[in-house]
Design an enzyme around this catalytic site. Structure first.
Site, PDB file in Angstrom:
ATOM      1  N   HIS A 148      -5.053   6.407  -8.697  1.00 24.79           N
ATOM      2  CA  HIS A 148      -3.610   6.205  -8.648  1.00 24.79           C
ATOM      3  C   HIS A 148      -2.970   7.104  -9.704  1.00 24.79           C
ATOM      4  O   HIS A 148      -3.408   7.130 -10.861  1.00 24.79           O
ATOM      5  CB  HIS A 148      -3.250   4.749  -8.960  1.00 24.79           C
ATOM      6  N   CYS A 189      -4.228  -3.016  -9.871  1.00 23.17           N
ATOM      7  CA  CYS A 189      -4.700  -1.676 -10.236  1.00 23.17           C
ATOM      8  C   CYS A 189      -3.609  -0.771 -10.788  1.00 23.17           C
ATOM      9  O   CYS A 189      -3.811  -0.074 -11.782  1.00 23.17           O
ATOM     10  CB  CYS A 189      -5.386  -1.001  -9.051  1.00 23.17           C
TER      11      CYS A 189
END
Lengths: 349, 349, 349, 349
Positions: free
Chosen positions: D236, D143
């Site tokens: 994120h 990710c």
């Protein structure tokens, strides 16, 4: 139909914009903000861009409230202090004001309406002794009240409610941008919300009151309310217990909740069902059950017998959508469906 | 006096260590953990070092529970499932077990004690028909119960309580390390805690019951409890409402709370006052009022009349200190002050 | 020695009070706040009581800044905008101002001091051309700078630092009460802090500069700084990478960090060691490593080689203690220990 | 086209279901979970219902991985340890595995693909020496890597990147359900994520490598990565700085980012633009910019010159959609559009 938003730069104002930017009946023609923001592009007038601003309103020029506004219907997300005079003034200028502010909610000539709960109270405006060219106000209740009233409605209708005890856990967005400082909220619970307990005790009886000869009486409930601010972004969760007039069973109460359909199930902002009933032992939960496709539904779960009153359960709702902007819009849709916003008496010009 | 801690690597176990590492009566001689940790240095046996480990126990070698333990008194922070057998076994081996586990709390021969609430229940152990060399268990209640019972004590004593309605907002540390996942907790409230509502309804009546001929009867209360997990690290906050036998006034209830002094105000872990009463309209709050110098006090605030029962108020306590490790230690100090842990009958050898 | 606090009702002001309320040298004689708070009891002047107020100052009457203040030494927690004039004025009235505000930090006649880093810069005040009865200012750096400078000091001394790259994750308390709204912070990161990156780039070179003939030159570093606000209550965490002049090894850098002792290890507020070095792979962490008994230590961990510069590591410090109030107090202790606050030239009267 | 999901009950598995439940090409025919869940209705097999489960899969019966699966294409959300063998086994049984697991990413015969970055690497599967009836694996990166690679792609293409320094602030959902305990996360930052820094350093060079004669070489970058876990639910955020081969300007870099279009802008899951560039000084922010209608776009902002390398900026992406389930699905769409999942060699039967 053209609509305007006053208090358009605040948290609820932005929620109005987001919801109205793709509405089938209404089109935003006026974004109204404070004097110093007038004539600025909307995106420059907004200081706290916590919600995404839809592309098509970003560059739209902001109006001041004293400008002539190109719309009959106004949604109000004004802070209560400002709303008192400003909304009264808009009414005198012929506007129909759908307000989320608390300023006029308890006034005798202002219908306080949730379409699923008391759509008939809208009738009050037809009995108003309005001057030529005068508008009117339709208010929606406080965020913590709306979701509670929807959950109580089918139970009250079937079994009669006598006592209501509610302890709330309310999200930060209920306080607006500046309501709570980040440091007050961090890793903390605040067991107090100014005026919130009072609003619950005042507004619930008016919502369930009867409209009779131009007056709304108050339903006789005994209500206890305790309000807590918790550190979550969106979603008010309420621990509710109730005492009923009629004896019944958990399964009958559950059935009433599940089968409940509001009058206006076909309005554009109506949820599929007003209440989503959860069987799981640890639900509803704000981050799991809100958002997504059903922000206008109220979630009820953990229905069980109570040792002191008769039954208790959890109610959860999205406070800035179902509990604020979406509530005003649903009221506007109700008026629209009844032909009341097209009322020629309303606007003088 | 030498003491041991079983379940020493968990969250409450670490809290025991922190509090006992500078205790005037007790000295940690045994840190007991699971088989696979035995003989490791303590700091290697602990996987989740959420609390600071005091320097002097870091390198201490961990024992297994079946080892011969060099101490009569054992503090237990075992998970309930393990505690059932393990604590029984320790008792048979002659140990005095001060337990925070729920396994034995409701057993008729186990005193469930809060020194400020029912210190006389300790008397039960003198009436036990113990075998030669057998020890005994003294339990403290569940974290959400301890702070509630302390707040209720002076009110019950003066005015008699009939009904108790409590809605809790409980911290993450109450669930231990693995109780709640970070993602479940983030920006969320979980309106359910396994077995928690039951514990409140069972333990409160035992705490306020009367010790009579080797039996503790149950005080007759009607209790309703609703438990919510909120996203804060430490501190349980409770919305409490009560119905009283005698008529009184808010100021009298306040006086009872403020003037309350527990029997053991001179034990090393006793708070200056069991209850700190707050006058401010939005207090007590977990991050503001807990920690610091008074983790053993219970905070009460927002006392006011209730529309359904008689009075309502907020109770706040530090769940891993006042509500767990500190509670067991205070019980041990009570036993010590009464000469009960020096009891020669207890340890055979 | 009597001391006063200006800006006493803010977040850092409250931290000053807490730390000074049990100080061996200093006694609070004046709590100064805005005009409208003057003559009120302190606890009524404080709007946001996020920290506990020590008993003994609760009822103390607040002064206005223009009042004659009964103390030579003043700690300043003023907002920068107000500090510019107000601190200058206090100096003219003969006060010694230990300031946490940024207003005067970069002025050539103001020493910017961390006792562990550049205690000799205090010498600047002896070279000042002060008028009769004039005081002086000693500033401490910004919170994110102090902890960084302490970590860099032993490395720079031994191996020479050429480049510094720092990415910060800063707590909410660094923004004061109103710096960040709760809703902005909730479940969010804000990758920007006004003026923070600039402060790091300006203040670090001054701290490591040389005092020479009444002037402080600037150490030549290449500095890159990126600042993020994260949703935690206290503690700034920094990801630091550095390029050195001399070749060395991780173990040598570690040794320098561990063995570092500041000049003033014996001042009352000095930490046991300026740096606590952590060997664990996932430490230091704000909630675990701060607070407790060592809020004046800076925590360093995860020291390792870097692929782009030479080494990298994590620095953590308590921003309102080590990074603000505690820093000013440590500076005052340094002045006191050198006899500089007893300086008769300072106060006219 | 029928597809299955292995690891379907985990966090990413649930995200797969949510995204595939309304997909134009794919229809879920198999939900695979562990042995003990086999034959249970899906909603009973899922322990942690953090995401809403779409109505139509709730009652669907779960398969075990050794069952004959009624689909050629399998999406894998298995934990890495399990994935190593299980995915290899699925390939041998003829399945095409689109995996989010890290187990096989760095293997020479597994294309590691982001359609916007290196769609040509898909070509590797045509050069594989596959046995009769054998399938193949296409992996997506980690990710934190995907969003970084997308932001770097247009810059590398135009100006050549030599060095990459990245400091991440990663959401809790990146660790799955059990990755981080609620108490570890509360009011805390953890400056370490197991194996994360290594993945960034390994996967970025493979993504930008050249496919040549059945081999993918590695692009030569110098990469420094530091990974922090922060207490947010999703998203994120990365602080990135880069050194370029060619000299350019901030406005040229910005232009490259804004004008970047991936090859597959017309696949069903493609974002409108791969990169959304933000001009505002404090954006992008996870709670504000993610979610909504654009979870597959990567957000870039705060582009500015850097004092140490050449430029720096912020990158933000939705880690469980763009960074996990959505990435695998986009890869499957790419295969589908190229006719590669209809490949008859693949499935024996």
């Amino acid at each position: 139909m053209k609509v305007g938003i006053v208090g358009s730069t605040g948290l609820v104002g932005q929620q109005f914009i987001r919801l109205l930017s793709r509405h089938p009946y209404f089109e935003i023609s006026e974004l109204v903000a404070s004097e110093e923001s007038a004539n600025k592009p909307y995106e420059d007038a907004v200081e706290n861009k916590i919600r995404r601003i839809p592309e098509k309103v970003r560059k739209k020029s902001v109006s001041a409230i004293d400008d002539e506004l190109d719309c009959r219907v106004i949604f109000s997300a004004l802070p209560s202090k400002v709303a008192r005079e400003a909304e009264r003034d808009l009414v005198e200028r012929g506007h129909i004001v759908l307000t989320n502010a608390s300023a006029h909610r308890m006034e005798s000539h202002v219908p306080l309406v949730i379409p699923e709960v008391n759509p008939d109270h809208i009738g009050l405006i037809e009995e108003l002794d309005r001057e030529d060219g005068e508008g009117f106000i339709v208010a929606n209740p406080n965020c913590s009240v709306i979701q509670l009233a929807i959950a109580l409605k089918p139970i009250h209708e079937k079994f009669g409610i006598k006592k209501i005890d509610v302890v709330t856990l309310q999200a930060l967005s209920g306080a607006g941008y500046d309501g709570v400082g980040a440091l007050e909220a961090a890793d903390n619970v605040i067991p107090y919300i100014p005026n919130e307990e009072e609003k619950i005790k005042e507004e619930i009886p008016k919502l369930f009151g009867e409209l009779n000869g131009g007056e709304i009486n108050r339903e006789k409930f005994r209500i206890s309310s305790s309000c807590n601010r918790v550190n979550i972004s969106d979603g008010h969760l309420e621990n509710v217990s109730i005492e009923l007039e009629e004896e019944t069973s958990t399964s009958e109460v559950k059935k009433a909740l599940e089968e409940f359909r509001g009058l206006p199930q076909d309005l554009p902002s109506s949820p599929e069902t007003p209440i989503k009933f959860s069987e799981e032992k640890d639900r509803p939960q704000p981050r799991v059950d809100l958002g997504g496709d059903t922000p206008m539904s109220v979630h009820v779960g953990r229905l069980r017998e109570d040792n002191i009153l008769d039954y208790k359960f959890i109610v959860l709702g999205h406070n800035t959508i179902r509990g604020a902007a979406g509530a005003s819009i649903l009221n506007a849709e109700l008026l629209y469906s009844k032909g009341l916003v097209q009322d020629q008496k309303v606007v003088s010009g």
